[in-house]
Design a protein around this motif. Sequence first.
Motif, PDB file in Angstrom:
ATOM      1  N   GLN A 167    -119.680 -22.881-124.317  1.00  0.00           N
ATOM      2  CA  GLN A 167    -118.329 -23.045-124.134  1.00  0.00           C
ATOM      3  C   GLN A 167    -117.665 -22.210-125.043  1.00  0.00           C
ATOM      4  OE1 GLN A 167    -116.591 -25.219-122.263  1.00  0.00           O
ATOM      5  NE2 GLN A 167    -118.868 -25.764-120.980  1.00  0.00           N
ATOM      6  N   VAL A 168    -116.341 -21.598-124.592  1.00  0.00           N
ATOM      7  CA  VAL A 168    -115.662 -20.911-125.511  1.00  0.00           C
ATOM      8  C   VAL A 168    -115.159 -21.708-126.769  1.00  0.00           C
ATOM      9  CG1 VAL A 168    -113.012 -20.282-125.689  1.00  0.00           C
ATOM     10  CG2 VAL A 168    -114.278 -19.667-123.675  1.00  0.00           C
ATOM     11  N   GLY A 169    -115.347 -20.701-127.866  1.00  0.00           N
ATOM     12  CA  GLY A 169    -115.142 -21.498-129.241  1.00  0.00           C
ATOM     13  C   GLY A 169    -116.285 -22.126-129.876  1.00  0.00           C
ATOM     14  N   SER A 170    -117.476 -22.090-129.226  1.00  0.00           N
ATOM     15  CA  SER A 170    -118.773 -22.827-129.845  1.00  0.00           C
ATOM     16  C   SER A 170    -119.678 -21.777-130.334  1.00  0.00           C
ATOM     17  CB  SER A 170    -119.559 -23.438-128.629  1.00  0.00           C
ATOM     18  OG  SER A 170    -119.956 -22.775-127.587  1.00  0.00           O
ATOM     19  N   SER A 171    -120.708 -22.170-130.710  1.00  0.00           N
ATOM     20  CA  SER A 171    -121.701 -21.209-131.426  1.00  0.00           C
ATOM     21  C   SER A 171    -123.010 -21.307-130.636  1.00  0.00           C
ATOM     22  CB  SER A 171    -121.883 -21.703-132.803  1.00  0.00           C
ATOM     23  OG  SER A 171    -120.851 -21.609-133.641  1.00  0.00           O
ATOM     24  N   THR A 176    -124.046 -16.617-121.087  1.00  0.00           N
ATOM     25  CA  THR A 176    -122.851 -17.198-120.427  1.00  0.00           C
ATOM     26  C   THR A 176    -121.791 -17.852-121.039  1.00  0.00           C
ATOM     27  OG1 THR A 176    -124.195 -16.922-118.414  1.00  0.00           O
ATOM     28  CG2 THR A 176    -122.012 -18.117-118.064  1.00  0.00           C
ATOM     29  N   VAL A 177    -120.578 -17.518-121.015  1.00  0.00           N
ATOM     30  CA  VAL A 177    -119.675 -18.174-121.733  1.00  0.00           C
ATOM     31  C   VAL A 177    -118.407 -18.867-120.619  1.00  0.00           C
ATOM     32  CG1 VAL A 177    -117.838 -18.211-123.473  1.00  0.00           C
ATOM     33  CG2 VAL A 177    -119.860 -16.693-123.462  1.00  0.00           C
ATOM     34  N   ASN A 203    -117.689 -19.037-132.664  1.00  0.00           N
ATOM     35  CA  ASN A 203    -116.315 -18.745-132.108  1.00  0.00           C
ATOM     36  C   ASN A 203    -116.407 -17.836-130.729  1.00  0.00           C
ATOM     37  OD1 ASN A 203    -115.252 -18.664-135.319  1.00  0.00           O
ATOM     38  ND2 ASN A 203    -114.681 -20.349-133.978  1.00  0.00           N
ATOM     39  N   LEU A 204    -117.329 -18.196-129.976  1.00  0.00           N
ATOM     40  CA  LEU A 204    -117.705 -17.558-128.689  1.00  0.00           C
ATOM     41  C   LEU A 204    -116.268 -17.367-128.161  1.00  0.00           C
ATOM     42  CD1 LEU A 204    -121.089 -18.920-127.678  1.00  0.00           C
ATOM     43  CD2 LEU A 204    -120.574 -16.578-128.541  1.00  0.00           C
ATOM     44  N   THR A 205    -116.029 -16.069-127.282  1.00  0.00           N
ATOM     45  CA  THR A 205    -115.142 -15.804-126.389  1.00  0.00           C
ATOM     46  C   THR A 205    -115.658 -15.347-125.071  1.00  0.00           C
ATOM     47  OG1 THR A 205    -114.827 -13.380-126.746  1.00  0.00           O
ATOM     48  CG2 THR A 205    -113.858 -14.823-128.358  1.00  0.00           C
ATOM     49  N   LEU A 206    -114.749 -15.392-123.841  1.00  0.00           N
ATOM     50  CA  LEU A 206    -115.467 -14.753-122.701  1.00  0.00           C
ATOM     51  C   LEU A 206    -115.841 -13.656-122.723  1.00  0.00           C
ATOM     52  CD1 LEU A 206    -112.601 -16.173-120.409  1.00  0.00           C
ATOM     53  CD2 LEU A 206    -114.875 -17.273-120.621  1.00  0.00           C
ATOM     54  N   GLU A 207    -115.218 -12.752-123.654  1.00  0.00           N
ATOM     55  CA  GLU A 207    -115.705 -11.342-123.711  1.00  0.00           C
ATOM     56  C   GLU A 207    -116.992 -11.282-124.210  1.00  0.00           C
ATOM     57  OE1 GLU A 207    -112.526 -12.323-124.531  1.00  0.00           O
ATOM     58  OE2 GLU A 207    -111.933 -11.676-122.775  1.00  0.00           O
ATOM     59  N   ASP A 208    -117.734 -12.148-124.898  1.00  0.00           N
ATOM     60  CA  ASP A 208    -119.126 -12.081-125.649  1.00  0.00           C
ATOM     61  C   ASP A 208    -120.130 -12.511-124.432  1.00  0.00           C
ATOM     62  OD1 ASP A 208    -118.158 -11.802-128.001  1.00  0.00           O
ATOM     63  OD2 ASP A 208    -117.991 -13.948-128.389  1.00  0.00           O
ATOM     64  N   ALA A 209    -119.842 -12.837-123.321  1.00  0.00           N
ATOM     65  CA  ALA A 209    -120.631 -13.189-122.218  1.00  0.00           C
ATOM     66  C   ALA A 209    -121.604 -11.959-121.644  1.00  0.00           C
ATOM     67  CB  ALA A 209    -120.095 -13.697-121.104  1.00  0.00           C
ATOM     68  N   GLY A 210    -122.605 -11.828-121.625  1.00  0.00           N
ATOM     69  CA  GLY A 210    -123.498 -10.511-120.913  1.00  0.00           C
ATOM     70  C   GLY A 210    -124.887 -10.777-121.379  1.00  0.00           C
ATOM     71  N   SER A 252    -124.971  -4.300-140.409  1.00  0.00           N
ATOM     72  CA  SER A 252    -123.822  -3.556-139.940  1.00  0.00           C
ATOM     73  C   SER A 252    -123.493  -4.344-138.616  1.00  0.00           C
ATOM     74  CB  SER A 252    -124.170  -2.398-139.549  1.00  0.00           C
ATOM     75  OG  SER A 252    -124.507  -1.304-140.813  1.00  0.00           O
ATOM     76  N   TYR A 253    -122.033  -4.290-138.433  1.00  0.00           N
ATOM     77  CA  TYR A 253    -121.596  -5.037-137.078  1.00  0.00           C
ATOM     78  C   TYR A 253    -120.548  -4.340-136.323  1.00  0.00           C
ATOM     79  CZ  TYR A 253    -123.411  -9.194-139.522  1.00  0.00           C
ATOM     80  OH  TYR A 253    -124.370 -10.024-139.921  1.00  0.00           O
ATOM     81  N   ALA A 254    -120.401  -4.458-135.059  1.00  0.00           N
ATOM     82  CA  ALA A 254    -119.610  -3.895-134.383  1.00  0.00           C
ATOM     83  C   ALA A 254    -118.016  -4.385-134.748  1.00  0.00           C
ATOM     84  CB  ALA A 254    -119.797  -3.862-132.856  1.00  0.00           C
ATOM     85  N   GLU A 255    -117.210  -3.742-134.757  1.00  0.00           N
ATOM     86  CA  GLU A 255    -115.881  -4.086-134.929  1.00  0.00           C
ATOM     87  C   GLU A 255    -115.342  -5.505-134.417  1.00  0.00           C
ATOM     88  OE1 GLU A 255    -113.805  -3.253-137.518  1.00  0.00           O
ATOM     89  OE2 GLU A 255    -114.786  -1.132-137.851  1.00  0.00           O
ATOM     90  N   HIS A 256    -115.562  -5.501-133.097  1.00  0.00           N
ATOM     91  CA  HIS A 256    -115.133  -6.659-132.345  1.00  0.00           C
ATOM     92  C   HIS A 256    -115.962  -7.892-132.599  1.00  0.00           C
ATOM     93  CE1 HIS A 256    -118.358  -5.088-129.723  1.00  0.00           C
ATOM     94  NE2 HIS A 256    -118.578  -6.352-129.152  1.00  0.00           N
ATOM     95  N   VAL A 257    -117.139  -8.191-133.307  1.00  0.00           N
ATOM     96  CA  VAL A 257    -117.671  -9.159-133.697  1.00  0.00           C
ATOM     97  C   VAL A 257    -117.859  -9.672-135.149  1.00  0.00           C
ATOM     98  CG1 VAL A 257    -118.964  -8.885-131.606  1.00  0.00           C
ATOM     99  CG2 VAL A 257    -120.120  -8.229-133.918  1.00  0.00           C
ATOM    100  N   ARG A 258    -117.530  -8.563-136.155  1.00  0.00           N
ATOM    101  CA  ARG A 258    -117.510  -8.804-137.505  1.00  0.00           C
ATOM    102  C   ARG A 258    -116.480  -9.970-137.872  1.00  0.00           C
ATOM    103  NH1 ARG A 258    -115.906  -3.821-138.841  1.00  0.00           N
ATOM    104  NH2 ARG A 258    -118.244  -2.930-138.774  1.00  0.00           N
TER     105      ARG A 258
END
Length: 121
Positions: free
Chosen positions: A13-17, A118-119, A84-91, A58-64
């Motif tokens: 779910q969005v917001g979960s870990s 899947t998110v 804090n998963l977002t829809l954009e984290d899916a893949g 090291s981390y990409a900016e969008h996940v740091r």
Amino acid sequence: QGQLVESGGRLAQVGSSLTLSCRVSGDIFKTYSLGWFRQVPGKERQWIAAISSRRFTSYAEHVRGRFTISRANAVNTISLQMNNLTLEDAGVYYCAADSVSLEVQRGPKYWGRGTQVTVSE
């Protein structure tokens, strides 16, 4: 078995870990740069995080700040804790290894087969 084997991908779910793991063969685990990439349909693989044998990260900016990469030397495994998963984290998340860097132009030398994340709302 493969030299890099991912596990842990699932629906979340969005917001979960969610935590992903990658078992790495001993020869590669000892000295190579290790980490994670994500790929979505129709797009190239995007670097997410890396960790060295000395546990420098090291981390990409969008996940740091949301994702944490770690390694468990006793079991030749790296993990990616995603918060804090977002829809954009899916893949599809791929574990990768390279003797120099995960960001070389040619791409990492070794890849896992991937694990699907899947998110949903």
